[in-house]
Design an enzyme around this catalytic site. Structure first.
Site, PDB file in Angstrom:
ATOM      1  N   ASP A  98      17.283  42.657  32.161  1.00 46.12           N
ATOM      2  CA  ASP A  98      17.193  42.011  30.852  1.00 46.12           C
ATOM      3  C   ASP A  98      16.988  40.516  31.010  1.00 46.12           C
ATOM      4  O   ASP A  98      17.365  39.726  30.139  1.00 46.12           O
ATOM      5  CB  ASP A  98      18.470  42.298  30.041  1.00 46.12           C
ATOM      6  N   LYS A 101      10.980  38.510  31.815  1.00 44.20           N
ATOM      7  CA  LYS A 101      10.224  39.784  31.822  1.00 44.20           C
ATOM      8  C   LYS A 101       9.238  39.823  32.989  1.00 44.20           C
ATOM      9  O   LYS A 101       8.964  40.879  33.514  1.00 44.20           O
ATOM     10  CB  LYS A 101       9.516  39.970  30.483  1.00 44.20           C
ATOM     11  N   ASP A 131      15.197  46.497  29.494  1.00 40.75           N
ATOM     12  CA  ASP A 131      15.073  46.133  28.085  1.00 40.75           C
ATOM     13  C   ASP A 131      13.710  45.478  27.845  1.00 40.75           C
ATOM     14  O   ASP A 131      13.078  44.970  28.772  1.00 40.75           O
ATOM     15  CB  ASP A 131      16.194  45.150  27.700  1.00 40.75           C
ATOM     16  N   ASN A 132      13.250  45.488  26.605  1.00 42.09           N
ATOM     17  CA  ASN A 132      12.077  44.708  26.170  1.00 42.09           C
ATOM     18  C   ASN A 132      10.747  45.091  26.817  1.00 42.09           C
ATOM     19  O   ASN A 132       9.881  44.214  26.997  1.00 42.09           O
ATOM     20  CB  ASN A 132      12.308  43.205  26.425  1.00 42.09           C
ATOM     21  N   GLU A 176      15.874  43.895  18.917  1.00 42.17           N
ATOM     22  CA  GLU A 176      17.210  43.707  18.332  1.00 42.17           C
ATOM     23  C   GLU A 176      17.129  43.038  16.954  1.00 42.17           C
ATOM     24  O   GLU A 176      16.435  42.062  16.760  1.00 42.17           O
ATOM     25  CB  GLU A 176      18.104  42.865  19.274  1.00 42.17           C
TER      26      GLU A 176
END
Ligand code: 77N
Ligand code: MG
Length: 214
Positions: A141, A144, A169-170, A199
């Protein structure tokens, strides 16, 4: 003097969340970030997906890259079996200082080790520093564009064993396209996408769960 967003989140936790109650810390941050000011926590929707994977894996040794305010560290630690440990790594000392206080307020500090610094520097030192053989579960997380190089680094440093699980995540927003291509295309991973939302928004995002096959 202007406070920072992490400082405002900590203030909210100290004024609204019950000390020692991890769940109330998580709910307080979600309420604040949904209704007052957005922040880059994994959040309630993707957090539920993360919870289910943590409960399924029951990791003895877990790594989180990118602590921010400690929201997911608290979420994860509250689900860890006894004498399991979450090592969470944060690059930004301001974020790390806030996260330590959020983790302490939630009463999970005995399950969490927060280390400060860039992942690229720390990953090669992890085995020796923490006397571990491998991670059962890794939550990515952080930056990236570090997901892929750090995954390759963890492979090279022998921090992944057959069955180790990566949760990222993401993968859609902000996105980690090179990482996705790698784990989905490599015969060494079995990958699965959990569709969700960024989120506190209706923007599409998701979590990628990838099992290392050795
Ligand atoms: N130990 C380490 N080593 C290296 N680097 C490290 C580190 N520890 C931290 N860092 C630095 C990066 O930390 C934060 C990374 N997270 C994000 O950037 C993030 C951004 C959004 C987002 C923002 C704006 C939008 F419009 C839409 C989405 C959403 C998210 O859920 C995110 O997680
Ligand atoms: Mg994130």
């Amino acid at each position: 003097y202007g406070s920072t967003r992490p400082e405002r989140i900590l203030a909210e936790v100290k004024s609204k969340a019950t000390r020692g109650d991890a769940r109330s810390v998580v709910d307080t941050i979600d309420q604040y970030c949904r209704h007052q000011e957005w922040a880059m926590n994994v959040g309630d929707e993707k957090g539920t997906i993360l919870d289910s994977i943590v409960c399924e894996v029951k990791p003895r040794a877990m790594l989180e890259l990118g602590t921010y305010c400690g929201y997911s560290a608290v979420r994860i630690a509250s689900l860890l079996p006894p004498n399991s440990r979450l090592i969470t790594m944060e690059f930004n000392p301001v974020f790390a200082a806030i996260a330590r206080q959020v983790i302490a307020w939630a009463g999970v500090e005995d399950k969490v080790v927060l280390i400060e610094g860039p992942s690229g520097d720390w990953i090669p030192k992890m085995k020796k520093e923490f006397g571990l053989t491998s991670f059962d579960l890794v939550f990515l997380d952080h930056w990236k564009d570090c997901y892929l190089p750090d995954t390759k680094l963890m492979e090279e440093c022998g921090l992944l064993r057959t069955g180790s699980i990566l949760v990222a995540d993401n993968v859609i927003c902000p996105g980690a396209p090179d990482y996705l291509e790698y784990v989905r295309g490599s015969p060494r991973y079995e990958s699965k996408y959990f569709r969700s939302h960024l989120e506190y928004t209706r923007v599409e995002d998701g979590i990628e769960k990838s099992v290392f096959l050795g």
